[in-house]
Structures are given as structure tokens and as C-alpha cells.
Design a protein around this motif. Structure first.
Motif, short mmCIF file in Angstrom:
data_model
loop_
_atom_site.label_atom_id
_atom_site.label_comp_id
_atom_site.label_asym_id
_atom_site.label_seq_id
_atom_site.Cartn_x
_atom_site.Cartn_y
_atom_site.Cartn_z
N ASP A 12 0.83 -1.20 0.00
CA ASP A 12 0.00 0.00 0.00
C ASP A 12 0.87 1.25 0.00
OD1 ASP A 12 -2.33 -1.51 0.12
OD2 ASP A 12 -2.27 -1.60 2.32
N ARG A 15 2.48 1.75 -3.45
CA ARG A 15 1.58 2.29 -4.48
C ARG A 15 1.39 3.79 -4.30
NH1 ARG A 15 -1.08 -2.76 -3.93
NH2 ARG A 15 -2.32 -1.94 -2.20
N SER A 20 8.85 0.98 -5.52
CA SER A 20 8.73 -0.46 -5.36
C SER A 20 8.63 -0.83 -3.88
CB SER A 20 9.94 -1.17 -5.97
OG SER A 20 11.11 -0.87 -5.22
N SER A 21 8.10 -2.02 -3.60
CA SER A 21 8.06 -2.51 -2.22
C SER A 21 9.46 -2.66 -1.65
CB SER A 21 7.32 -3.86 -2.17
OG SER A 21 5.97 -3.71 -2.50
#
Length: 339
Positions: A12, A15, A20-21
Motif C-alpha cells: 500500500d 503504491r 517499489s516494495s
């Protein structure tokens, strides 16, 4: 019916921040290889969403928990409470939490159980404030890879130890009373199972012997003011008793009450010295001469020691002694003149 709110995930945040994560993970873990503008962007997204990193997961990944386990017998004594407070404060300053496990009954089974529970709770180090003979049992196992420091013990050949210099403080107390002119010094001792009480009694006896003075039989208490009062009733009945070294301030408080009730004036007839320098000692009647223990230094050195062991991945042995200081107040004076 509204369902439970879903926990905000790293995805979340990624985004919302447009990254990126993996970048979110780097920022969450404090990784230096992130552009400052991107870091600020990710942090802003975390704040907006109310994202909280999963510290337990990070701990498992890194193999560290940033938690120090503390085992102790009781919270009813001044020394334990003040040492624990210092440990918690010093640990927090280093970014560590503490997990406290009081041992209700001082038995081998209870101690084994406490160490086992600490292993389950995942700690990086253990600080044990307890009697060392309970650590000698072969069946007591320490948490895997946990570093250990013991407080108030003589376990320097097995663990790293931090303690007040009990013998130094006792010598200061006894020499102070002898220096005032008292022929000898009676001793209100702590419980037999206590290492601190044992060291203070041994040093009291040795100091008198070195000065060529008679060594009266000690009277024993249990650290409480009530036990000091009971012992004081016995000592008050001996006219030869003109100076008493109490093994802690709480027992000295009870001793002062007993002497007052028996008509023995302090310090005109009997001088009293305590040990600890609790905050209330200056408010006793009369204000108590005592030995100051630096509990803050003991707690700080415990935390510094276990963190040093964690960072170097090596166990230490030996004992660190924290100096004491004599605090002279109104409960000591020269003995009465014999007529």
C-alpha cells in the motif's frame, strides 16, 4: 456491520509513494542507499496511511530482537527497583526494550522456567538480578546465543558480573564509626542467603579484626524495617552497644525506632550507619549516615556490557565493581564518655 480495518501493508505504501516494495523496505529498515527525496516521499506515504513496520518480522530476518530479558527475585527491595529502573532507562536510550520475568519463589525449577520463558520470548541478552547459586545448576540452560550479565553475585568465572563494591562500602562505614572513637561496631546483618549481606558481614568482621577490635555477634534481619525493629530491641538492651552498622537503610529505620522506644538516644548514646542511601534516608529522625550505592551506574554498566557482548558476539567473564561513597549525616557521633 463494519468489518475490522485491514492492516496497511508495505505494498500500500509503495503504491501511494510510486516506488517499489523493495524501496519501502529499504526506508523502513534505515538502509542508507536511498535517495533523500525518495526517502521523504516514502516516509510521507507511511505517515498518511498510518503504516507501522512489522518489527517482529524484521527481527527474525536480522536475527536480532533488540530486547533484553531481566530476571529478578523481587520488586520489594530498594536496590532491585532502582537497578531495574536504571536498566530500563539505559536500554531505552540504546533503542532496546526490556522483558521482565520476576521469579516468584527462589527455587531451581522457577529459575529454569524463567530462562526457558525468556528463550521463547526471543531476547538478545539476559540480565539476572539473583543469587548466583541458583544459576549453578546444570539443568539451567540459557537462551541460545543470548549474552548474560549477572548482578549482585560472585559468578565472575562463569558470567560477566556488575556489582556495587560491597566490601568498600562496609569498610567506609566501620572505619567511620571507629574513627569517631567507638571501641567496636555491632552489625545488623541481612538474610543469610543474600550474597550482598554475606559480603557486607564478611567485610565488617574483617575490618574490625584488622583494627584489633572485638567482633560482637551479629544480629540478623531480612532487609525489612520490621526486622530492623526487632533486632533493635535486642541491641538496645546492651549498654555496651554504642555503634551499629545496619546492612541496609530500611533495617536502620526500624533500628532507630527501637532505640528511641527504649530510651537510647541517637547519636548521643548510639551511632547508626546504614547502607543504600535511599531517597528517604535524609528524612529519617535523625537523618541517617549511610553508604551511597550508585544504582544508576550499575544498571548502565549492565546494559553497556550486554550490548558490547552482542556487538562483538563474544561472552565476557569477570567482575566490574561500582565504588560506594560514605554520606555523613546526624545519626553518628563520638560515643558517650564513660563515668
Amino acid at each position: 456491520m463494519q468489518g475490522r480495518k485491514r492492516r496497511v501493508s508495505m505494498a500500500d505504501v509503495a503504491r501511494l509513494a510510486g516506488v517499489s516494495s523493495q524501496t519501502v523496505s529499504r526506508v523502513s529498515n534505515g538502509h542508507p542507499g536511498v535517495v533523500e527525496a525518495t526517502r521523504e516521499q516514502v516516509l510521507a506515504a507511511m505517515r498518511e496511511l498510518g503504516y507501522r513496520p512489522n518489527s517482529a518480522a524484521r527481527a527474525l530476518k536480522r536475527g536480532e530482537f533488540r530486547t533484553i530479558g531481566v530476571i529478578l527475585f523481587t520488586l520489594s527491595t530498594t536496590g532491585n527497583v532502582r537497578t531495574l529502573e536504571a536498566i530500563a532507562t539505559s536500554a531505552a536510550q540504546e533503542g532496546y526494550a526490556i522483558t521482565l520475568l520476576p521469579v516468584a519463589v527462589p527455587t531451581h525449577d522457577e529459575v529454569r522456567g524463567a530462562f526457558h520463558r525468556l528463550g521463547e520470548l526471543a531476547v538478545d541478552a539476559v540480565i539476572a538480578i539473583m543469587e548466583v547459586h541458583l544459576l549453578d545448576a546444570a539443568t539451567v540452560s540459557l537462551p541460545p546465543a543470548a549474552q548474560v550479565i549477572v548482578v549482585d553475585s560472585d559468578a565472575g568465572d562463569r558470567y560477566s558480573v556488575v556489582d556495587t563494591d560491597q566490601a568498600m562500602g562496609t569498610r567506609e562505614a566501620v572505619r567511620h564509626l571507629l574513627g569517631l572513637g567507638h571501641r567496636t561496631v555491632w552489625h545488623l546483618a541481612g538474610p543469610e542467603e543474600s550474597f550482598a549481606a554475606q559480603r557486607r558481614a564478611d567485610a565488617w568482621r574483617a575490618t574490625l579484626a584488622a583494627a584489633g577490635r572485638e567482633v560482637p555477634p551479629p544480629v540478623r534481619g531480612d532487609w525489612s524495617a520490621e526486622s530492623g525493629y526487632r533486632a533493635g530491641l535486642l541491641l538496645a538492651g546492651d549498654p555496651a552497644c554504642t555503634a551499629v552498622f545496619a546492612a541496609n537503610d530500611q533495617m536502620a529505620l526500624g533500628l532507630l525506632r527501637a532505640l528511641r522506644e527504649k530510651g537510647r538516644s541517637v547519636p548521643d548514646e548510639v551511632s547508626v550507619v546504614g547502607f543504600d542511601d535511599i531517597p528517604e534516608a535524609a528524612s529519617f529522625v535523625p537523618p541517617l549516615t549511610t553508604i551511597h550505592q550508585d544504582f544508576a551506574a550499575v544498571g548502565r554498566l549492565c546494559v553497556e556490557g550486554v550490548l558490547r557482548q552482542i556487538r562483538t558476539e563474544s561472552a565476557e567473564r569477570g567482575t566490574t565493581l561500582v565504588p560506594t561513597r560514605l554520606v555523613v549525616r546526624d545519626s553518628t557521633a563520638a560515643p558517650p564518655r564513660l563515668t
